[in-house]
Design an enzyme around this catalytic site. Structure first.
Site, PDB file in Angstrom:
ATOM      1  N   LYS A 177      49.987  40.602  38.891  1.00  0.00           N
ATOM      2  CA  LYS A 177      49.333  39.451  39.725  1.00  0.00           C
ATOM      3  C   LYS A 177      48.005  39.160  39.129  1.00  0.00           C
ATOM      4  O   LYS A 177      47.726  37.889  39.027  1.00  0.00           O
ATOM      5  CB  LYS A 177      49.495  39.817  40.998  1.00  0.00           C
ATOM      6  CG  LYS A 177      50.611  39.998  41.959  1.00  0.00           C
ATOM      7  CD  LYS A 177      51.239  38.546  42.043  1.00  0.00           C
ATOM      8  CE  LYS A 177      52.639  38.693  42.734  1.00  0.00           C
ATOM      9  NZ  LYS A 177      53.365  37.227  42.650  1.00  0.00           N
ATOM     10  N   GLN A 231      49.597  43.932  50.357  1.00  0.00           N
ATOM     11  CA  GLN A 231      50.597  44.657  49.570  1.00  0.00           C
ATOM     12  C   GLN A 231      51.237  45.648  50.541  1.00  0.00           C
ATOM     13  O   GLN A 231      50.644  46.312  51.547  1.00  0.00           O
ATOM     14  CB  GLN A 231      49.902  45.450  48.617  1.00  0.00           C
ATOM     15  CG  GLN A 231      50.483  46.753  47.811  1.00  0.00           C
ATOM     16  CD  GLN A 231      51.665  46.066  47.101  1.00  0.00           C
ATOM     17  OE1 GLN A 231      51.595  45.002  46.404  1.00  0.00           O
ATOM     18  NE2 GLN A 231      52.905  46.491  47.039  1.00  0.00           N
ATOM     19  N   ASP A 247      53.565  35.452  49.504  1.00  0.00           N
ATOM     20  CA  ASP A 247      54.901  36.134  49.460  1.00  0.00           C
ATOM     21  C   ASP A 247      56.014  35.276  50.038  1.00  0.00           C
ATOM     22  O   ASP A 247      57.059  35.340  49.809  1.00  0.00           O
ATOM     23  CB  ASP A 247      54.640  37.463  50.539  1.00  0.00           C
ATOM     24  CG  ASP A 247      54.335  38.604  49.715  1.00  0.00           C
ATOM     25  OD1 ASP A 247      54.523  38.852  48.504  1.00  0.00           O
ATOM     26  OD2 ASP A 247      53.702  39.427  50.485  1.00  0.00           O
TER      27      ASP A 247
END
Length: 105
Positions: A26, A70, A93
């Protein structure tokens, strides 16, 4: 124009090799796209209320354009509550859109 800022919230930095790899991929992709990348490391002992407070602060900051929490989160923290706390406009997300899709099936 200022570059977009992306936040990656991590409560346990040593979760797994895959989380570690995901984080660095990322970071690399954001840098390549010209985005700023900030890692927010919080201790695993962080309480749900503290995490919610941090997310609210990030939601209200106009200089932060994307938030990713996360998973998995430590025990005692409700992942759904945390994911729901992320502003849908900053939800990297796409959790809220996924959830809405499942509900409306």
């Amino acid at each position: 124009k200022l570059p977009k800022r992306f936040l990656f919230i991590l409560l346990n930095f040593f979760l797994s090799f895959y989380s570690f790899l995901f984080f660095f991929k990322k970071k690399h992709k954001n840098k390549k796209a010209g985005m700023l990348f900030t890692l927010v490391k919080l201790p695993e002992s962080t309480r749900q209320s503290q995490l919610l407070s941090e997310i609210q602060k990030f939601n209200e900051n106009p200089n932060i354009h994307g938030i990713l929490v996360q998973l998995p989160l430590p025990s005692g923290i409700d992942e759904r509550v945390i994911m729901d706390a992320v502003d849908y406009r900053k939800d990297v997300d796409g959790y809220k859109y996924y959830y809405l899709f499942i509900i409306n099936r």
